[in-house]
Design an enzyme around this catalytic site. Structure first.
Site, mmCIF file in Angstrom:
data_model
loop_
_atom_site.group_PDB
_atom_site.id
_atom_site.type_symbol
_atom_site.label_atom_id
_atom_site.label_comp_id
_atom_site.label_asym_id
_atom_site.label_seq_id
_atom_site.Cartn_x
_atom_site.Cartn_y
_atom_site.Cartn_z
ATOM 1 N N GLU A 159 -41.068 -20.516 -6.075
ATOM 2 C CA GLU A 159 -40.105 -19.426 -5.944
ATOM 3 C C GLU A 159 -38.738 -19.875 -6.459
ATOM 4 O O GLU A 159 -38.472 -21.062 -6.616
ATOM 5 C CB GLU A 159 -39.979 -19.016 -4.469
ATOM 6 N N LYS A 172 -48.970 -23.151 8.550
ATOM 7 C CA LYS A 172 -50.413 -23.025 8.342
ATOM 8 C C LYS A 172 -51.209 -23.984 9.222
ATOM 9 O O LYS A 172 -52.226 -23.605 9.814
ATOM 10 C CB LYS A 172 -50.732 -23.247 6.867
#
Length: 442
Positions: free
Chosen positions: A190, A205
């Site tokens: 990003e 996660k």
């Protein structure tokens, strides 16, 4: 055949991919699942821009209420990102009796306990396959395929951006900044990659995987997380000589009712299966007491791989609705329990270590450092001293060179004390580089 209406909130990369699959593969899904999934409404804040996959005008909702108040919409798919807005959305959806599918790992890692308990009260199902490792079906594997196992260890490469950067450093000799800029140019990072490179994304996660595997909830703020922003190419190259490959590894271990959950740069033996996972790919290695080691590999992000996981949850919940199956079945298969998982403190970790000291090129330095290690019961496994000059101090004769020490398994608490003493005594001229090693000693 039962038709299930759904609504999607958020029409970014994953939202577009989800709509595309649902519309273009409607007949395939119907044939394989026995239910018809109808994408009735999609809400996004701005319909004025162009989207890769175009919707019909009657599918474009102008407000959230169009989805929340529609009694025909049985499943809300949340694909917005962030925490505050989706938390409010999911809370309202649960109150309205709508089942949930989400790809929001940050929300589940930090607010999961509250969300799942609210859902249980209302007999609501939550699907979150897409929240971890994109298109890799790791959630379903843990929930169903490995249900006969006590999960003992999980090792995961869970962030494609960092894996691409470290692969470039290892294979092509690029420094961190160069590899990062290349990842941005290729669309693998990003514009603001902070949550990737600082390890928080992988932390979210592994928190979800640990909670699911160990049967309870854990406090995300207590997970030890380090990123790769300070990784030096020199350490990648020196460790390569010693037979190791660097990965940002997410680790969860269940030991005697206490969990060890951490994310940090980790050296793995170069012949380890996870060391061979390159580029933007993800992989998860799970060790169960019955099955032993298993490994799941694939694309961890991207529009269609992640959307594939979203659709699998939509279909799973739709089939349950058609059969009249509620949350009581889901909570059993997921092994959630109403308990909090105790997390080990960093000081209680035991692992192996790579340490690089910047020392003067004179006799006796290694002996001094070895004496400090002995004082703290740290056993040295290997030493690598290079003639490479890192810099000079006062004179051209006062060379500073790298001294690398690999340890056998040691206490983190003792290791940190030893490093502090070495630095306080000025045996090393710069801050010590410390990278943990996952390499079980036989």
């Amino acid at each position: 055949m039962l038709k299930i209406d759904i609504g999607i909130v958020g029409y970014g990369v994953v939202g577009n991919g989800t709509a595309k699959i649902l519309e273009e593969k409607k007949e395939l899904i119907k044939d394989k699942s026995g239910v018809e999934i109808n994408l009735k409404k999609v809400f996004t804040r701005n319909w004025n821009k162009e989207f890769p996959f175009s919707l019909k005008e009657d599918q474009k909702a102008k407000s959230l209420e169009e989805l929340l108040e529609d009694e025909d919409i049985k499943i809300i798919v949340e694909l917005t990102g962030g925490i505050d807005f989706p938390y409010e959305l999911l809370t309202k959806a649960i109150e309205k009796g709508k089942h949930i599918v989400t790809a929001n790992k940050a929300l589940l890692a930090e607010k999961g306990k509250d969300i799942f308990l609210k859902a249980e009260e209302k007999n609501i199902r939550i699907g979150f396959e897409a929240a971890v490792a994109g298109g890799i079906p790791i959630i379903r594997a843990l929930r169903e395929g490995l249900v006969a196992n006590n999960i003992e260890k999980i090792y995961g490469i869970l962030n494609g951006t960092t894996n691409y950067i470290l692969t470039s450093m290892f294979k092509e000799g690029k420094d961190f900044q160069t590899a990062l800029e290349e990842a941005k140019e290729l669309g693998y990072a990003e514009a603001d990659p902070t949550l990737d490179i600082n390890g928080v994304d992988a932390g979210h996660k592994i928190a979800i995987l640990a909670s699911l595997s160990f049967g309870g909830f854990l406090n995300f703020s207590k997970i030890h997380i380090e990123g790769i922003e300070n990784i030096n190419l020199l350490d990648v190259e020196l460790a390569k000589e010693l037979g190791y490959t660097l990965k940002l590894l997410a680790i969860a271990k269940n030991q005697n009712g206490e969990a060890e959950v951490r994310v940090h740069p980790t050296f793995l033996p170069s012949d380890h299966p996870l060391a061979k996972v390159e580029g933007v790919f993800n992989a998860v290695m799970v060790e169960g007491d019955s099955v032993g080691e298993t490994m799941f590999y694939g694309k961890g992000a991207g529009s269609l791989p992640t959307a594939s996981a979203v659709v699998s949850d939509i279909v799973d919940i739709a089939k349950s609705i058609s059969l009249g199956i509620g949350r009581e079945i889901e909570i059993t298969s997921m092994n959630w329990k109403h308990k909090d998982i105790n997390l080990k403190k960093v000081s209680d970790f035991y692992t192996r270590y790579y340490l690089r000291f910047t020392v003067p090129d004179i006799t006796g330095i290694l002996a001094k450092i070895a004496n400090v290690f002995a004082k703290y019961n740290i056993s040295i496994a290997a030493v690598l001293q290079k003639e490479t000059v890192l810099r000079y101090t006062q004179t051209e004769n006062d060379k500073l060179v790298p001294l690398v020490i690999l340890t056998h398994t040691a206490s983190e608490n003792n290791l940190q004390k030893a490093v502090k003493e070495i630095e306080d005594n000025k045996f090393t001229y710069e801050k010590t580089v410390l990278i943990r090693i996952e390499h079980e000693e036989r």
